[in-house]
Design a protein around this motif. Structure first.
Motif: not given
Length: 266
Positions: A141-152, A167-172, A233-241
């Motif tokens: 959820v944090h990664a999704w919010l972070m990705t959405r915020a970055e896109a905005r 947000m990134e620190r919290l995610t990891f 970024g996207k690489k880490a988020v994809r592996v998390l997903y």
């Protein structure tokens, strides 16, 4: 599905938690933070009592839906705390909606009665294992919010909320905690499976174990990539997903097929 056999206490707690989650979702969608916070804490409290009763009540049960329910409860707890630590952080209405749905799903599919031959520590072992689901779900959820915020931000529409680095620190942090808990759960299952499940239900190499190990390996790659090679970024988020998807298939997916599709108990 055993809705008709649910006790009055179970029905009351489930409906109360579901309504409170729905109220928090309404408050989140309308930016009513006071209503949201009160409703989230009420929903989390009722949901917690419901889970405790389901695991340690007169007829303990467990299955794919209670596993999802525990995951939703953990996510609700974390966000209830985070909204106090970080007042600028809003609870996504989708999380409260998911909590309401998880409570009702567990009411419809409460799982199978635990075997008498199983250890008294088995519910705790399951709860700890599902806790890793919750931590990874929070990280997602944090990664999704972070990705959405970055896109905005790239669209020159800076969102109000936590800074991206926070947000990134919290995610990891959640990924690290989830990985540690998943590692401990797998080790306990491998070395104490017979004591936990009984001699006829010891842990074995099946779909659940295979997907669990695959998810652990995926998260191990993510941890090494993050702390050794600086993945972000996207690489880490994809592996998390990917890792979270494999973990979801491990217990929830296999039990859903067994309980709902095949109609078999534990």
């Amino acid at each position: 599905m055993i809705l008709a056999s649910a006790s009055p206490l179970t029905l009351t707690l489930a409906l109360g938690a579901s309504v409170a989650y729905a109220a928090s979702a309404t408050g989140a969608a309308r930016s009513g933070q006071t209503l949201t916070r009160v409703a989230v804490w009420l929903a989390w409290s009722l949901h917690g009592v419901l889970l405790a009763w389901g695991l340690w009540g007169t007829e303990p049960r467990f299955g794919f839906a209670p596993a999802l329910s525990i995951t939703a409860w953990l996510v609700g707890l974390v966000y209830a705390i985070e909204t106090y630590i970080y007042p600028q952080m809003k609870t996504p209405w989708l999380l409260s909606s998911a909590g309401s749905a998880a409570v009702l799903l567990a009411l419809l599919f409460p799982g199978a009665v635990l075997h008498a031959s199983a250890s008294a520590w088995l519910p705790l072992h399951w709860a700890l294992g599902i806790a890793s689901y919750g931590l990874f779900a929070i990280a997602v959820v944090h990664a999704w919010l972070m990705t959405r915020a970055e896109a905005r931000m790239r669209m020159a529409n800076a969102p109000a909320g936590l800074p991206l680095l926070t947000m990134e620190r919290l995610t990891f942090r959640f990924v690290s905690l989830g990985f540690g808990l998943l590692s401990a759960t797998l080790l306990a299952g491998f070395f104490f499976g017979t004591q936990l499940y009984g001699p006829t239900h010891a842990i074995k190499w099946d779909h659940k174990t295979a997907f669990s190990v695959l998810s652990w390996l995926t998260f191990a790659v993510l941890m090494v990539g993050r702390f050794r090679f600086g993945w972000r970024g996207k690489k880490a988020v994809r592996v998390l997903y990917i890792g979270t998807g494999l973990l979801l298939l491990a217990y929830v997916g296999s039990r859903f097929v067994m309980e709902v599709v095949l109609g078999r108990s534990l």
